[in-house]
Design an enzyme around this catalytic site. Structure first.
Site, PDB file in Angstrom:
ATOM      1  N   GLU A 167       5.650  14.487   1.662  1.00 38.44           N
ATOM      2  CA  GLU A 167       6.777  15.123   1.165  1.00 38.44           C
ATOM      3  C   GLU A 167       6.384  16.638   0.925  1.00 38.44           C
ATOM      4  O   GLU A 167       7.268  17.148   0.019  1.00 38.44           O
ATOM      5  CB  GLU A 167       7.517  14.475   0.353  1.00 38.44           C
ATOM      6  CG  GLU A 167       8.240  13.098   1.140  1.00 38.44           C
ATOM      7  CD  GLU A 167       8.910  12.142   0.027  1.00 38.44           C
ATOM      8  OE1 GLU A 167       9.446  11.470   0.319  1.00 38.44           O
ATOM      9  OE2 GLU A 167       8.067  12.154  -1.103  1.00 38.44           O
ATOM     10  N   LYS A 176       0.631  14.968  -0.057  1.00 36.47           N
ATOM     11  CA  LYS A 176       1.174  14.277  -1.204  1.00 36.47           C
ATOM     12  C   LYS A 176       0.621  12.614  -1.210  1.00 36.47           C
ATOM     13  O   LYS A 176       0.205  12.159  -2.072  1.00 36.47           O
ATOM     14  CB  LYS A 176       2.676  14.220  -1.152  1.00 36.47           C
ATOM     15  CG  LYS A 176       3.206  13.336  -2.243  1.00 36.47           C
ATOM     16  CD  LYS A 176       4.690  13.304  -2.327  1.00 36.47           C
ATOM     17  CE  LYS A 176       5.196  12.423  -3.174  1.00 36.47           C
ATOM     18  NZ  LYS A 176       6.588  11.936  -3.360  1.00 36.47           N
ATOM     19  N   GLN A 177       0.465  12.223   0.116  1.00 38.65           N
ATOM     20  CA  GLN A 177       0.458  10.847   0.322  1.00 38.65           C
ATOM     21  C   GLN A 177      -0.245  10.608   1.675  1.00 38.65           C
ATOM     22  O   GLN A 177      -0.220  11.355   2.287  1.00 38.65           O
ATOM     23  CB  GLN A 177       1.474  10.150   0.097  1.00 38.65           C
ATOM     24  CG  GLN A 177       2.762  10.183   1.019  1.00 38.65           C
ATOM     25  CD  GLN A 177       3.861   9.552   0.322  1.00 38.65           C
ATOM     26  OE1 GLN A 177       4.557  10.147  -0.678  1.00 38.65           O
ATOM     27  NE2 GLN A 177       4.667   8.719   1.201  1.00 38.65           N
ATOM     28  N   TRP A 195      11.865   3.395   3.449  1.00 39.19           N
ATOM     29  CA  TRP A 195      10.920   2.946   4.480  1.00 39.19           C
ATOM     30  C   TRP A 195       9.752   2.123   3.688  1.00 39.19           C
ATOM     31  O   TRP A 195       9.065   1.252   4.415  1.00 39.19           O
ATOM     32  CB  TRP A 195      10.086   4.184   5.152  1.00 39.19           C
ATOM     33  CG  TRP A 195       9.135   4.805   4.250  1.00 39.19           C
ATOM     34  CD1 TRP A 195       9.262   5.261   3.152  1.00 39.19           C
ATOM     35  CD2 TRP A 195       7.988   5.315   4.692  1.00 39.19           C
ATOM     36  NE1 TRP A 195       8.249   6.011   2.716  1.00 39.19           N
ATOM     37  CE2 TRP A 195       7.293   5.985   3.763  1.00 39.19           C
ATOM     38  CE3 TRP A 195       7.099   4.923   5.856  1.00 39.19           C
ATOM     39  CZ2 TRP A 195       5.860   6.375   3.767  1.00 39.19           C
ATOM     40  CZ3 TRP A 195       5.816   5.533   5.815  1.00 39.19           C
ATOM     41  CH2 TRP A 195       5.173   6.199   4.696  1.00 39.19           C
ATOM     42  N   ASP A 196       9.863   1.965   2.473  1.00 35.04           N
ATOM     43  CA  ASP A 196       8.758   1.217   1.677  1.00 35.04           C
ATOM     44  C   ASP A 196       9.021  -0.070   2.036  1.00 35.04           C
ATOM     45  O   ASP A 196       7.908  -0.891   2.070  1.00 35.04           O
ATOM     46  CB  ASP A 196       8.972   1.574   0.253  1.00 35.04           C
ATOM     47  CG  ASP A 196       9.003   2.575  -0.413  1.00 35.04           C
ATOM     48  OD1 ASP A 196       9.584   3.700   0.416  1.00 35.04           O
ATOM     49  OD2 ASP A 196       8.266   3.191  -1.330  1.00 35.04           O
TER      50      ASP A 196
END
Length: 611
Positions: free
Chosen positions: A357, A425-426, A227-228
């Site tokens: 994640e 995480k992000q 998906w980046d």
């Protein structure tokens, strides 16, 4: 698994030098992937004298390169125009029974020594390597490289190709030098990864988070596509180079059959794009949990298609080139992935891993559900545009899917059962505001930012802080935004502005995802650009240490625009126009007053500081 071309290491990478002369012997090394001959890598050595002498100067070259591979079944072919030649297929297909792509490689033999003779003041030597998926393409690239080399224009043609690319886009600001350097570095590396201009028939394999795989086990994600590409890199590319953005979408269309198979194998309808994609569109992630649960990638892919459609109105991609089939398949997937909750009277998506994640097997990830809803709304909109009947199921699922919201605390829980304060995480929930543009009040947007900012992993992936910055810029909290963006600088290494995935130096290198997020913080944060169905909106917010921002080459409906944003005013200039003559003329509209400013080629409009 993945594109086998990404696994080939250059023989030039191991060249060293020493001199057998007692005199100093200045020399320079150039290694570059040629920008227009995209299958060609060039290496040159120049030796020159720094003192008046006539003694020969010898440089030794160490070339431990051996044409062997643990991934390729290589065979020696006949020499070609002085080049050595090997070719072979990948040993293991990315999925059982899948294709085994072939690699063809030609390279100039490297001598053990180079000598600058006594009468010579300076001399250069050039070496070439060509790598392609066909013998014909490898040989053509090598032959063209030799011709340019003979004409003395190999490097200058590379420089010219880059200059032409840079002419199409520019981000410059009157502000801190480190920020300007970081922006140029990010743009350079992202442009290095996009498909070449003027190369019809070039088969583009997508952009991996770390660019080319370095071959190390597990590092740089084997060149796979995540998906980046669609969420973090694509919007920047689309803004400047819609033809390159189209090539990214064509990669997804080309791998649609694999996505259809993925969904079928998991018991669903339509198309499920893989968490890690390579040549076939089948799931190639080495850890099953991500491929099975991190399904938001399917919505991320479709969001890129939506942004492209809203920016270009390129109906041909959808009507003739496979885009509609992909849109339809994604909508079918989301509907089949939902289950009806009698208790809550809404649709649920169960057992997923959100962008965060750290958590898995959760129900109703707020990001996953919101991106699914956006997919269905876009599918319905484009069906109406093409006069295709809209399935009632699409409308019903989009309207009734659960998007978790805590009405008491006025924020979005990351998923059902999320407890405030759990580490993340992000960037996850903060992506609702941008890029999803999910409807919410300023109060809720602020609460989401304040809830998740302190608990997001400080050493997590580099792109997170860019999205917090965009959120604070939306709220005109420019200094808070800048404090978040400043965190990204710990991921930049000197002297060439190479990004690492995590601030502790671990992860993928060169991390294009982090660069994509950083660019978006400026291109969509400072400017306030938002791609919508009806317009390209803008609502700037500049930090105190930035006096002016120039964004040149913004593409919209066949036009190239230049935005000059200062504290006191905004100027918009149409610098190039290839707009359909039957299309309505461009206008800048002040949202509050409704005042309209015409935009015609060569004309500067100043709509002031309003959006």
């Amino acid at each position: 698994a993945g594109d086998p071309l990404l696994e080939v290491k250059s023989l030039f990478a191991c060249v060293g030098s020493s001199t057998r002369s007692h005199l100093s012997s200045p020399h320079s090394l150039f290694i570059y992937a040629h920008h227009s001959l995209v299958h060609l890598m060039a290496f040159s050595i120049t030796i020159w004298r720094s003192a008046h002498t006539t003694q020969p100067i010898t440089v030794q070259l160490q070339t431990p390169f051996v044409p062997k591979s643990q991934d390729l079944d290589l065979n020696q072919g006949p020499d070609f125009q002085g080049a050595q030649y090997v070719y072979g297929k990948t040993l293991v297909p990315e999925v059982e029974g899948g294709p085994r792509p072939t690699v063809h490689m030609l390279w100039t033999p490297v001598p053990q020594t180079l000598t600058l003779r006594g009468e010579e003041r300076e001399r250069s030597w050039e070496f070439l390597m060509a790598v392609a998926e066909s013998e014909e393409e490898a040989k053509r690239s090598y032959r063209e490289g030799l011709a340019l080399m003979a004409a003395g224009s190999l490097h200058s043609s590379h420089v010219h190709a880059w200059a032409m690319l840079w002419r199409g886009c520019c981000i410059d600001l009157d502000g801190p030098l480190p920020l300007r350097q970081a922006l140029y570095g990010c743009l350079y590396y992202l442009l290095s990864a996009i498909p070449p201009r003027g190369n019809p028939g070039f088969l583009f394999h997508g952009i991996s988070p770390g660019g080319l795989s370095n071959g190390t086990q597990g590092e740089d994600y084997w060149g796979h596509v995540f998906w980046d590409q669609d969420t973090w890199m694509f919007p920047n590319i689309l803004l400047f180079y819609p033809e390159a953005a189209r090539a990214i979408l064509e990669y997804r269309i080309r791998t649609l059959e694999g996505a259809l198979r993925n969904a079928q194998e998991q018991g669903y309808k339509g198309a499920k794009f893989p968490w890690e994609s390579a040549a076939t569109g089948r799931e190639v992630c080495p850890e099953e949990i991500y491929g099975a649960q991190e399904i938001h990638v399917t919505g991320d892919v479709l969001m890129a298609f939506e942004q492209y459609y809203c920016t270009t109105q390129d109906q041909k991609l959808f009507r003739e080139d496979g885009g509609w089939k992909l849109v339809d398949a994604v909508a079918q997937y989301w509907c089949s992935r939902m289950v009806w909750s009698e208790e809550e009277q809404c649709y649920h998506i169960k057992g997923v891993m959100p962008p965060d994640e750290y958590h898995y097997q959760v129900d109703n990830s707020v990001y996953t559900n919101a991106v699914a809803q956006r997919s269905l709304n876009f599918a319905a909109d484009i069906a109406r545009d093409f006069l295709i009947p809209v399935p009632e199921e699409w409308v019903d699922c989009a309207k009734k899917i659960k998007v978790p919201f805590d009405a008491e605390k006025k924020y979005h829980p990351e998923y059902d059962g999320y407890s405030p304060g759990e580490p993340v995480k992000q960037a996850d929930v903060v992506l609702l505001g941008f890029p999803l543009m999910y409807p919410m009040s300023s109060e809720v947007r602020r609460n989401d930012l304040e809830m998740y900012e302190p608990i997001t992993e400080l050493d997590g992936p580099a792109m997170s802080w860019s999205m917090f910055a965009v959120g604070w810029l939306e709220l005109k909290e420019v200094q808070r935004a800048q404090s978040q963006l400043n965190k990204c600088f710990s991921n930049i290494t000197e002297p060439f502005k190479i990004w690492v995935e995590n601030s502790d130096g671990s992860g993928a290198v060169n991390f294009l995802t982090g660069m994509g997020g950083f660019l978006q913080a400026v291109l969509f944060g400072y400017t306030g650009f938002r791609i919508t169905r009806s317009s390209l909106r803008f609502n700037p917010a500049l930090p105190n240490d930035i006096n002016k921002l120039n964004v040149t080459g913004v593409s919209y409906f066949g036009n190239k625009l230049k935005f000059t944003i200062a504290k006191e005013e905004i100027r918009i200039k149409v610098i190039e126009s290839h707009q359909d003559p039957l299309a309505p003329p461009l206008e800048a509209v002040l949202e509050e007053s409704g005042q309209r400013f015409p935009l015609r080629e060569g004309m500067v409009s100043s709509p002031g500081s309003a959006s």
